[in-house]
Design an enzyme around this catalytic site. Structure first.
Site, PDB file in Angstrom:
ATOM      1  N   GLN A 142     -20.714 108.118  41.929  1.00 55.75           N
ATOM      2  CA  GLN A 142     -21.341 109.257  41.244  1.00 55.75           C
ATOM      3  C   GLN A 142     -21.064 109.289  39.743  1.00 55.75           C
ATOM      4  O   GLN A 142     -21.953 109.543  38.938  1.00 55.75           O
ATOM      5  CB  GLN A 142     -20.887 110.571  41.879  1.00 55.75           C
ATOM      6  CG  GLN A 142     -21.444 110.745  43.282  1.00 55.75           C
ATOM      7  CD  GLN A 142     -21.007 112.044  43.921  1.00 55.75           C
ATOM      8  OE1 GLN A 142     -20.089 112.708  43.448  1.00 55.75           O
ATOM      9  NE2 GLN A 142     -21.658 112.415  45.010  1.00 55.75           N
ATOM     10  N   GLU A 174     -25.159 105.219   4.811  1.00 54.64           N
ATOM     11  CA  GLU A 174     -26.517 105.762   4.610  1.00 54.64           C
ATOM     12  C   GLU A 174     -26.571 107.242   4.989  1.00 54.64           C
ATOM     13  O   GLU A 174     -27.456 107.684   5.698  1.00 54.64           O
ATOM     14  CB  GLU A 174     -27.543 104.993   5.452  1.00 54.64           C
ATOM     15  CG  GLU A 174     -27.521 103.515   5.235  1.00 54.64           C
ATOM     16  CD  GLU A 174     -28.309 103.100   4.005  1.00 54.64           C
ATOM     17  OE1 GLU A 174     -29.057 103.935   3.486  1.00 54.64           O
ATOM     18  OE2 GLU A 174     -28.151 101.949   3.585  1.00 54.64           O
ATOM     19  N   LEU A 194     -17.650  98.911  31.883  1.00 50.95           N
ATOM     20  CA  LEU A 194     -17.305  97.492  32.025  1.00 50.95           C
ATOM     21  C   LEU A 194     -15.847  97.295  32.430  1.00 50.95           C
ATOM     22  O   LEU A 194     -15.414  96.166  32.675  1.00 50.95           O
ATOM     23  CB  LEU A 194     -17.564  96.747  30.705  1.00 50.95           C
ATOM     24  CG  LEU A 194     -19.023  96.676  30.236  1.00 50.95           C
ATOM     25  CD1 LEU A 194     -19.088  96.178  28.795  1.00 50.95           C
ATOM     26  CD2 LEU A 194     -19.832  95.760  31.129  1.00 50.95           C
ATOM     27  N   ARG A 250     -29.321  93.462  11.172  1.00 52.20           N
ATOM     28  CA  ARG A 250     -30.238  94.546  10.807  1.00 52.20           C
ATOM     29  C   ARG A 250     -29.886  95.071   9.418  1.00 52.20           C
ATOM     30  O   ARG A 250     -30.778  95.339   8.602  1.00 52.20           O
ATOM     31  CB  ARG A 250     -30.203  95.665  11.866  1.00 52.20           C
ATOM     32  CG  ARG A 250     -31.416  96.590  11.847  1.00 52.20           C
ATOM     33  CD  ARG A 250     -31.254  97.784  10.900  1.00 52.20           C
ATOM     34  NE  ARG A 250     -30.037  98.484  11.213  1.00 52.20           N
ATOM     35  CZ  ARG A 250     -29.168  98.902  10.304  1.00 52.20           C
ATOM     36  NH1 ARG A 250     -29.390  98.722   9.003  1.00 52.20           N
ATOM     37  NH2 ARG A 250     -28.046  99.497  10.653  1.00 52.20           N
TER      38      ARG A 250
END
Lengths: 390, 249
Positions: A285, A369, A344, A94
């Site tokens: 939960q 940026e 994970l 990107r």
């Protein structure tokens, strides 16, 4: 691997046109086939996958938002969706595309001479040339106005001296949009990278954006002709900031792509993985709290970002709108990548999963940026009218 | 050369299929729909023929209104025009479908009809045969290579143990098999251009159904796996299970 599923909790797609959906889906399909299978290898090896350049040109990503000169003439919402999908793959690809589109093609088209436009725009669009953008310096990041790079007028051109740093695409570029102080003020120059006195060494051993090229630009008595000056550039920072607005807008969308990549990965994992008597992790939960937070933040980011895109297409988006979505979305992309890394468990520290890569990438994306805190100050200034930068 | 391509909108092959409450059709909720992958190959082949020798590609589809998206995708890939025969009847049978397609094909000038050899949703593979019969043109199935000649085409077919090359006069129907060509990505420029291409929408003139779906049931759930042991010690037990119980060896 299970096919990637984007998040759409609140009928986001119903706000998109058929064409916008097609644009998103076509880039999504391309990323599935051409980015996901190779990106981790490049991230590990600290290299940019060069075939992407021609492929991005071929499918029309380069110059997607440019009207004329071979560009795609696409709307801001369409280009935003393109960045979303690219960054779902990786922030590196990107970055490659948004630098060329927002920081090279855009300024050449807005501020360049006819000659510069005719020479470079078609080549950038068709992938023949790569470009980069040199504003930031080693000691001037958040305060670009303090730059030390100088341009001295000679009889028939300019001599450039100075160092730029954290330049995406620097070492692989054919041209660079470089900002330098002249006697009159800051001007933009379009500099061929094979000019004498111009070098762009690679910055190696990064934690982040490893599938992207990051460089320094060193200009030592780099002589350029008068034609290298970008005649439309102003004497202050307006030109530079207008380019950053383009890139920041794309980053805001890209961050949503990263959020979705991590959410999809985390959700699949906790649904499948069982602990404590065969109960899926997703049935606990604390895991559900994470999932609900993540989906909520993705949904908020989607609607806010789409609205700014719609405003931008009507010419009504200002720098503060873009600042808000850039800061918010990058902040949450990083938080979400970290949350998913947690979900994970131990597996999350391996390259088998992407959350760790997105997490490391967003340390950069949150910083470049306009750093996170600077965007607070931009919005603070906008709200109060009292600048608090210094 | 003018080419007519048949397109069907089908559930994504990765989609989890559930049977709808009435037990007669699949439940479309949450299912992503795509162009039938074999039809996508037919579209690509048509575009390559057009790129080589010019002509016009018309995409013909019978399906719900939402199939305009799939036709638009074919237009973005490079087809020129689309016709959607709007039909909301799920599981319209092959003869009725062919009736409707034949009626619409009558308005199109074509030298060649290309289509996938089957659609991956119903696996029926007979619409193309019925349509060729109704149009009175020859039909060559399962082609993996195509050579265009003067007023005729040679088509390669992988049949049991050999490659058969058949010749057929145009106009003809060819149904395509995987391996013929690799469908391209839709480019962003193609998508922008597709906006300006025409999709003609009209009601499908499907004939009376000859086949009615009575029920649709999901396959029985797979029995759970069994771990016979661990490491090299487990090999005899595994061999026994595979040969005596499962009769696989």
């Amino acid at each position: 691997m299970k096919k990637f599923q984007g998040a759409d909790f609140c009928g986001f797609d119903t706000l998109l046109s058929e064409e916008e959906v097609m644009v998103r889906d076509s880039i999504r399909e391309w990323v599935d086939a051409e980015v996901i299978p190779v990106v981790d290898k490049h991230f590990q090896e600290d290299t940019f996958h060069m075939p992407w350049k021609d492929q991005l040109a071929e499918i029309g990503v380069l110059g997607a938002g440019l009207t004329g000169h071979g560009g795609g003439g696409m709307s801001s919402v369409c280009t935003g969706l393109i960045y979303q999908e690219l960054e779902r793959g990786d922030s590196g690809i990107r970055s490659f595309a948004s630098v060329i589109n927002g920081l090279v093609i855009y300024p050449i088209n807005e501020y360049g001479s006819e000659e510069q436009k005719e020479k470079w725009l078609p080549r950038l669009v068709n992938g023949e040339a790569i470009g980069c953008y040199g504003l930031t310096e080693p000691d001037f990041g958040s305060n670009p106005g303090g730059m030390l790079t100088r341009a001295e007028k000679t009889a028939d051109g300019w001599v450039l001296n100075g160092t730029k740093r954290w330049i995406t695409n620097g070492s692989i570029s054919d041209i660079a949009v470089v900002f330098a102080k002249t006697k009159e003020g800051i001007r933009a120059f379009l500099v061929e990278t094979d000019r004498e006195g111009f070098t762009a060494p690679l910055i190696k051993e990064k934690w982040s954006l490893r599938a992207s090229v990051t460089s320094e630009i060193i200009m030592e008595d780099c002589v350029v002709p008068e034609g290298s000056l970008m005649p439309g550039s102003d004497l202050g920072l307006k030109t530079a900031l207008s380019c950053l607005n383009q890139a920041r807008y794309g980053i805001a969308w890209g961050a949503i792509g990263s959020m979705m990549a991590c959410y999809d990965e985390g959700l699949n994992y906790v649904m499948a993985r069982t602990q404590f008597k065969g109960k899926p992790l997703a049935g606990h939960q604390l895991v559900q709290k994470k999932l609900s937070n993540i989906l909520t933040e993705i949904t908020k980011a989607q609607f806010m970002t789409l609205q700014v895109g719609r405003l931008k297409d009507q010419g009504l988006a200002n720098y503060a709108h873009i600042s808000m979505i850039k800061r918010n979305n990058c902040y949450w992309a990083l938080r979400i990548a970290r949350m998913v890394r947690d979900m994970l468990g131990a597996s999350g520290i391996t390259h088998e999963y992407q959350a760790g890569r997105h997490m490391l990438n967003f340390e950069s994306v949150k910083t470049y940026e306009g750093a996170h805190d600077i965007h607070h100050l931009i919005l603070g200034d906008y709200i109060t009218g009292i600048p608090a930068y210094e | 050369m003018n080419i007519l391509v048949l397109l069907k909108r089908v559930p994504d092959t990765a989609a989890k299929i559930k049977v709808a409450a009435d037990g007669m059709a699949i439940d479309p909720a949450g299912v992503e729909f795509v162009i039938n992958p074999y039809d996508e190959i037919a579209i690509e082949q048509a575009i390559q023929l057009k790129e080589a020798g010019g002509g016009k590609i018309t995409v013909l589809c019978l399906g719900p209104k939402a199939a305009t998206k799939d036709i638009r995708t074919a237009l973005a890939m490079g087809a020129d025009e689309g016709i959607l025969l709007v039909d909301d009847t799920a599981g319209r049978d092959a003869v009725a479908t062919a009736d409707a397609l034949a009626a619409a094909a009558g308005d199109v000038e074509f030298d060649l009809v290309l289509a996938g050899w089957k659609s991956v949703d119903t696996d029926d593979g007979s619409v193309t045969h019925f349509l060729a019969a109704k149009l009175g043109i020859p039909c060559v199935t399962l082609i993996t290579k195509l050579e265009l000649g003067d007023g005729q085409v040679a088509a390669h077919r992988e049949v049991e143990g050999v490659t058969e090359v058949v010749e057929v006069k145009l106009p003809a129907m060819l149904t395509v098999q995987k391996g013929l060509v690799e469908p391209r990505y839709t480019s962003l420029k193609g998508i922008m251009m597709a906006k300006r291409k025409k999709i003609d929408e009209r009601a499908a003139e499907a004939g009376e159904p000859k086949i009615r779906i009575r029920t649709m049931t999901p396959p029985p759930p797979r029995p759970e796996g069994r771990i016979v042991g661990e490491g090299a010690d487990a090999v005899p037990a595994l061999m026994q299970a595979l040969s005596d119980e499962q009769k696989l060896l």
